[in-house]
Design a protein around this motif. Structure first.
Motif, PDB file in Angstrom:
ATOM      1  N   GLU A  29       0.815  -1.213   0.000  1.00  0.00           N
ATOM      2  CA  GLU A  29       0.000   0.000   0.000  1.00  0.00           C
ATOM      3  C   GLU A  29       0.849   1.264   0.000  1.00  0.00           C
ATOM      4  O   GLU A  29       0.359   2.345  -0.321  1.00  0.00           O
ATOM      5  N   SER A  30       2.139   1.143   0.320  1.00  0.00           N
ATOM      6  CA  SER A  30       3.051   2.291   0.266  1.00  0.00           C
ATOM      7  C   SER A  30       3.800   2.376  -1.059  1.00  0.00           C
ATOM      8  O   SER A  30       4.009   3.468  -1.584  1.00  0.00           O
ATOM      9  N   VAL A  31       4.192   1.231  -1.598  1.00  0.00           N
ATOM     10  CA  VAL A  31       5.030   1.207  -2.794  1.00  0.00           C
ATOM     11  C   VAL A  31       4.221   1.325  -4.087  1.00  0.00           C
ATOM     12  O   VAL A  31       4.545   2.121  -4.968  1.00  0.00           O
ATOM     13  N   LEU A  32       3.163   0.538  -4.217  1.00  0.00           N
ATOM     14  CA  LEU A  32       2.457   0.469  -5.500  1.00  0.00           C
ATOM     15  C   LEU A  32       1.854   1.792  -5.970  1.00  0.00           C
ATOM     16  O   LEU A  32       1.925   2.089  -7.167  1.00  0.00           O
ATOM     17  N   PRO A  33       1.291   2.627  -5.103  1.00  0.00           N
ATOM     18  CA  PRO A  33       0.742   3.900  -5.598  1.00  0.00           C
ATOM     19  C   PRO A  33       1.792   4.839  -6.207  1.00  0.00           C
ATOM     20  O   PRO A  33       1.441   5.779  -6.918  1.00  0.00           O
ATOM     21  N   LEU A  34       3.061   4.589  -5.966  1.00  0.00           N
ATOM     22  CA  LEU A  34       4.133   5.428  -6.500  1.00  0.00           C
ATOM     23  C   LEU A  34       4.544   5.049  -7.922  1.00  0.00           C
ATOM     24  O   LEU A  34       5.298   5.774  -8.571  1.00  0.00           O
ATOM     25  N   LEU A  35       4.049   3.926  -8.421  1.00  0.00           N
ATOM     26  CA  LEU A  35       4.499   3.393  -9.704  1.00  0.00           C
ATOM     27  C   LEU A  35       3.562   3.782 -10.838  1.00  0.00           C
ATOM     28  O   LEU A  35       2.379   4.026 -10.628  1.00  0.00           O
ATOM     29  N   ALA A  36       4.102   3.805 -12.052  1.00  0.00           N
ATOM     30  CA  ALA A  36       3.355   4.262 -13.226  1.00  0.00           C
ATOM     31  C   ALA A  36       2.333   3.215 -13.689  1.00  0.00           C
ATOM     32  O   ALA A  36       2.642   2.035 -13.751  1.00  0.00           O
ATOM     33  N   GLY A  59      -5.786  -5.678  -6.148  1.00  0.00           N
ATOM     34  CA  GLY A  59      -6.482  -4.449  -6.544  1.00  0.00           C
ATOM     35  C   GLY A  59      -5.538  -3.288  -6.753  1.00  0.00           C
ATOM     36  O   GLY A  59      -5.734  -2.465  -7.652  1.00  0.00           O
ATOM     37  N   LEU A  60      -4.484  -3.231  -5.944  1.00  0.00           N
ATOM     38  CA  LEU A  60      -3.499  -2.159  -6.083  1.00  0.00           C
ATOM     39  C   LEU A  60      -2.580  -2.365  -7.281  1.00  0.00           C
ATOM     40  O   LEU A  60      -2.142  -1.394  -7.910  1.00  0.00           O
ATOM     41  N   VAL A  61      -2.273  -3.606  -7.608  1.00  0.00           N
ATOM     42  CA  VAL A  61      -1.317  -3.862  -8.687  1.00  0.00           C
ATOM     43  C   VAL A  61      -1.962  -3.889 -10.066  1.00  0.00           C
ATOM     44  O   VAL A  61      -1.315  -3.551 -11.059  1.00  0.00           O
TER      45      VAL A  61
END
Length: 104
Positions: A29-36, A59-61
């Protein structure tokens, strides 16, 4: 942790993939929102093994993956929550080992 990160690095080195793989280590939940968005062909999860967390992680990926991308889940068959999440999400397993499931 269980020391799986050094094992992953060793496999990447052995397979000569160090220049093709970028590992992102941290809470999903911290890393994935930062990716394109739509920028990945493959995602490998060795994370929280509960069904709730695995569903959340998928859901995040998903927005980050290209349409033909694969997702691999470590500890499939070892932690029931991983298998429950894959079944709940209706994901198709295309490859499976003792502790790894790869889905479309």
């Amino acid at each position: 942790g269980d020391g799986s990160l050094p094992i992953m690095w060793a496999h990447l080195r052995r397979l000569d993939l160090l220049d093709k793989v970028v590992l992102h280590v941290g809470a999903t939940e911290s890393v994935l929102p930062l990716l394109a968005p739509e920028s990945f062909d493959f995602a490998f999860f060795d994370a929280d093994h509960s069904a709730v967390a695995t569903v959340r992680d998928v859901g995040l990926v998903r927005p980050l993956l290209r349409s033909d991308a694969l997702i691999a889940f470590h500890d499939y068959g070892k932690w029931p929550g991983v298998a429950m999440a894959i079944e709940q999400l209706g994901l198709e397993i295309v490859e499976r080992t003792e502790t790894l499931a790869v889905v479309l």
